[in-house]
Scaffold this motif. Structure first.
Motif, PDB file in Angstrom:
ATOM      1  N   ASP A 217      64.153  94.309 -74.232  1.00 60.81           N
ATOM      2  CA  ASP A 217      65.513  94.034 -74.703  1.00 60.81           C
ATOM      3  C   ASP A 217      65.600  94.196 -76.215  1.00 60.81           C
ATOM      4  O   ASP A 217      66.568  94.769 -76.736  1.00 60.81           O
ATOM      5  CB  ASP A 217      65.926  92.620 -74.302  1.00 60.81           C
ATOM      6  CG  ASP A 217      67.379  92.342 -74.637  1.00 60.81           C
ATOM      7  OD1 ASP A 217      68.250  93.078 -74.148  1.00 60.81           O
ATOM      8  OD2 ASP A 217      67.651  91.397 -75.405  1.00 60.81           O
ATOM      9  N   GLU A 218      64.591  93.735 -76.951  1.00 60.09           N
ATOM     10  CA  GLU A 218      64.587  93.864 -78.408  1.00 60.09           C
ATOM     11  C   GLU A 218      64.389  95.318 -78.833  1.00 60.09           C
ATOM     12  O   GLU A 218      64.960  95.769 -79.840  1.00 60.09           O
ATOM     13  CB  GLU A 218      63.495  92.964 -78.994  1.00 60.09           C
ATOM     14  CG  GLU A 218      63.819  91.483 -78.882  1.00 60.09           C
ATOM     15  CD  GLU A 218      62.635  90.596 -79.213  1.00 60.09           C
ATOM     16  OE1 GLU A 218      62.763  89.764 -80.121  1.00 60.09           O
ATOM     17  OE2 GLU A 218      61.589  90.724 -78.538  1.00 60.09           O
TER      18      GLU A 218
ATOM     19  N   SER B 128      67.658  96.947 -78.370  1.00 55.91           N
ATOM     20  CA  SER B 128      68.542  96.480 -79.435  1.00 55.91           C
ATOM     21  C   SER B 128      68.313  97.275 -80.713  1.00 55.91           C
ATOM     22  O   SER B 128      69.274  97.670 -81.406  1.00 55.91           O
ATOM     23  CB  SER B 128      68.305  94.985 -79.693  1.00 55.91           C
ATOM     24  OG  SER B 128      69.019  94.548 -80.819  1.00 55.91           O
ATOM     25  N   ASP B 129      67.046  97.546 -81.032  1.00 55.18           N
ATOM     26  CA  ASP B 129      66.735  98.343 -82.225  1.00 55.18           C
ATOM     27  C   ASP B 129      67.311  99.751 -82.106  1.00 55.18           C
ATOM     28  O   ASP B 129      67.920 100.272 -83.057  1.00 55.18           O
ATOM     29  CB  ASP B 129      65.223  98.424 -82.433  1.00 55.18           C
ATOM     30  CG  ASP B 129      64.607  97.092 -82.802  1.00 55.18           C
ATOM     31  OD1 ASP B 129      65.355  96.186 -83.215  1.00 55.18           O
ATOM     32  OD2 ASP B 129      63.373  96.957 -82.676  1.00 55.18           O
TER      33      ASP B 129
ATOM     34  N   SER C 288      69.784 100.791 -80.254  1.00 56.53           N
ATOM     35  CA  SER C 288      71.250 100.708 -80.310  1.00 56.53           C
ATOM     36  C   SER C 288      71.727 100.517 -81.748  1.00 56.53           C
ATOM     37  O   SER C 288      72.704 101.139 -82.174  1.00 56.53           O
ATOM     38  CB  SER C 288      71.749  99.551 -79.442  1.00 56.53           C
ATOM     39  OG  SER C 288      71.391  99.731 -78.092  1.00 56.53           O
ATOM     40  N   ASP C 289      71.026  99.668 -82.497  1.00 58.56           N
ATOM     41  CA  ASP C 289      71.404  99.423 -83.891  1.00 58.56           C
ATOM     42  C   ASP C 289      71.195 100.663 -84.747  1.00 58.56           C
ATOM     43  O   ASP C 289      71.956 100.911 -85.696  1.00 58.56           O
ATOM     44  CB  ASP C 289      70.593  98.256 -84.456  1.00 58.56           C
ATOM     45  CG  ASP C 289      71.013  96.917 -83.853  1.00 58.56           C
ATOM     46  OD1 ASP C 289      72.125  96.837 -83.288  1.00 58.56           O
ATOM     47  OD2 ASP C 289      70.217  95.957 -83.934  1.00 58.56           O
TER      48      ASP C 289
ATOM     49  N   TYR D 196      70.285 104.015 -72.762  1.00 52.00           N
ATOM     50  CA  TYR D 196      71.441 103.727 -73.612  1.00 52.00           C
ATOM     51  C   TYR D 196      72.671 104.468 -73.098  1.00 52.00           C
ATOM     52  O   TYR D 196      73.740 103.864 -72.907  1.00 52.00           O
ATOM     53  CB  TYR D 196      71.150 104.128 -75.057  1.00 52.00           C
ATOM     54  CG  TYR D 196      72.328 103.890 -75.986  1.00 52.00           C
ATOM     55  CD1 TYR D 196      72.458 102.691 -76.683  1.00 52.00           C
ATOM     56  CD2 TYR D 196      73.320 104.856 -76.156  1.00 52.00           C
ATOM     57  CE1 TYR D 196      73.538 102.458 -77.520  1.00 52.00           C
ATOM     58  CE2 TYR D 196      74.404 104.636 -76.990  1.00 52.00           C
ATOM     59  CZ  TYR D 196      74.513 103.435 -77.672  1.00 52.00           C
ATOM     60  OH  TYR D 196      75.605 103.212 -78.495  1.00 52.00           O
TER      61      TYR D 196
END
Length: 346
Positions: free
Chosen positions: A142-143, A146-147, A149-150, A184
């Motif tokens: 998940d992290e 998140s990276d 996506s960011d 994604y």
């Protein structure tokens, strides 16, 4: 008969995981400890040299403008993007956001093989953005997502400063990086999150796992692939089935999926070829535009090791895919080629 036996041996657990190297090591460990240590150091050195010299066969012999920016601050340090620019001096470039491979637990954005991909893309007129992300040794899937996506959001939001065309973005990745790119895009299109999809014209995945359970099937002979998946997801498929499905791109496919290019070597013993085949079948069923390029004798990361005509052709076709979807046109769904039809029949 002998040829078939040799081919089967090369696909065995013993050969794929290089367990044969343990035989001389164990021998010297018992009878000559110092030789065992020297042998281990020599093998490690040669393996490191191989990793640090890998590059695509069409790596251009020229220099490109490179820029490094921090896109996110985390508890393990700053996460960065490497941007590689073409030579033509435009104000804004069509851009490929690139995620490296390494089973989610290894690899880095400026590893030589990744640099060679970025240089190749820059030579074809695209800004290549290589993404650094936290790894599954310490962080969850998940992290990691998140990276990634960011990184996409940062590239889009700072388009003017980075000289990126925010209306012409592509996502691309190798192996685990290809999984991130597919996940994604599939997840955001499934939920029709337009803000997160803004500007994304297509996605490219080289030998990516599209269903994470595939890494535990008999066609995947890599200890590393299984270990990396277990470590990143913190469990086996049977015990956390919902999590494996949640992070498998194939479960999020919809008719809104962006145009997709799949590339896979048919002899891949790390991520089974069938993983891309099943994804292609779903894309076809949903009438999503796609192409599927197959290297008949290619293994995992074939474009760095098999510098043949087929590999060169696949690299050029990758660029053709990118250029095709720069145009504002309604794409037509791809048909499965004869090679895939034969695979299904078998």
């Amino acid at each position: 008969m002998l040829k078939t036996a040799i081919k089967a041996f090369k696909k065995s657990w013993f050969f794929v995981n290089k367990l044969y190297l343990l035989i001389p090591f164990l021998y010297f460990l018992v009878f000559d400890f110092s030789s065992a240590i020297v042998g281990f150091l020599v093998f490690s050195f040669l393996f490191l040299i191989r990793i640090l010299t890998q590059k695509v066969p069409l790596d251009p012999l020229k220099e490109f403008e490179k820029r490094v920016v921090v896109y996110k601050k985390t508890d393990v340090g700053d996460l960065k993007l490497d941007l590689w620019y073409p030579e033509n001096g435009r104000a804004a470039y069509p851009t490929v956001i690139y995620a490296h491979g390494g089973g989610w637990i290894s690899g880095f954005r400026n590893q030589p093989n990744n640099v060679s991909w970025c240089r190749y893309l820059a030579s074809k007129g695209f800004c290549a953005v290589s993404v650094g992300y936290r790894l599954g040794i310490l962080k969850s899937i998940d992290e990691i997502m998140s990276d990634f996506s960011d990184a996409i959001a940062y590239t889009r939001e700072h388009a003017d400063e980075l000289r990126v065309d925010p209306d012409h973005l592509f996502l691309m990745g190798l192996s685990a990086g290809g999984h991130l790119a597919l996940l994604y895009t599939a997840y955001q299109t499934f939920h029709n999150v337009r803000e997160q999809l803004s500007g994304i014209r297509g996605v490219i995945a080289f030998y990516a796992p599209t269903n994470l359970r595939d890494l535990f099937e008999k066609d995947s002979k890599s200890f590393f692939a299984r270990f990396a998946t277990l470590l990143t997801l913190r469990g086996r498929p049977g015990s956390i089935e919902e999590l494996y499905q949640e992070y498998s791109p194939i479960y999020w496919l919809s008719e809104r999926m962006r145009p997709t290019l799949l590339v896979h070597g048919k002899e891949d013993t790390t991520v089974p070829f069938s993983s891309s085949v099943q994804f292609a079948r779903e894309l076809k069923r949903l009438k999503v535009p796609f192409r599927f390029l197959v290297h008949q004798t290619g293994n995992h990361t074939f474009e760095f090791s098999q510098k043949d005509v087929k590999t060169d052709w696949i690299l050029e076709q990758t660029v053709r895919f990118l250029r095709a979807y720069l145009k504002d046109r309604k794409p037509t769904p791809s048909l499965l080629n004869e090679e895939l039809r034969k695979h299904y029949e078998n």
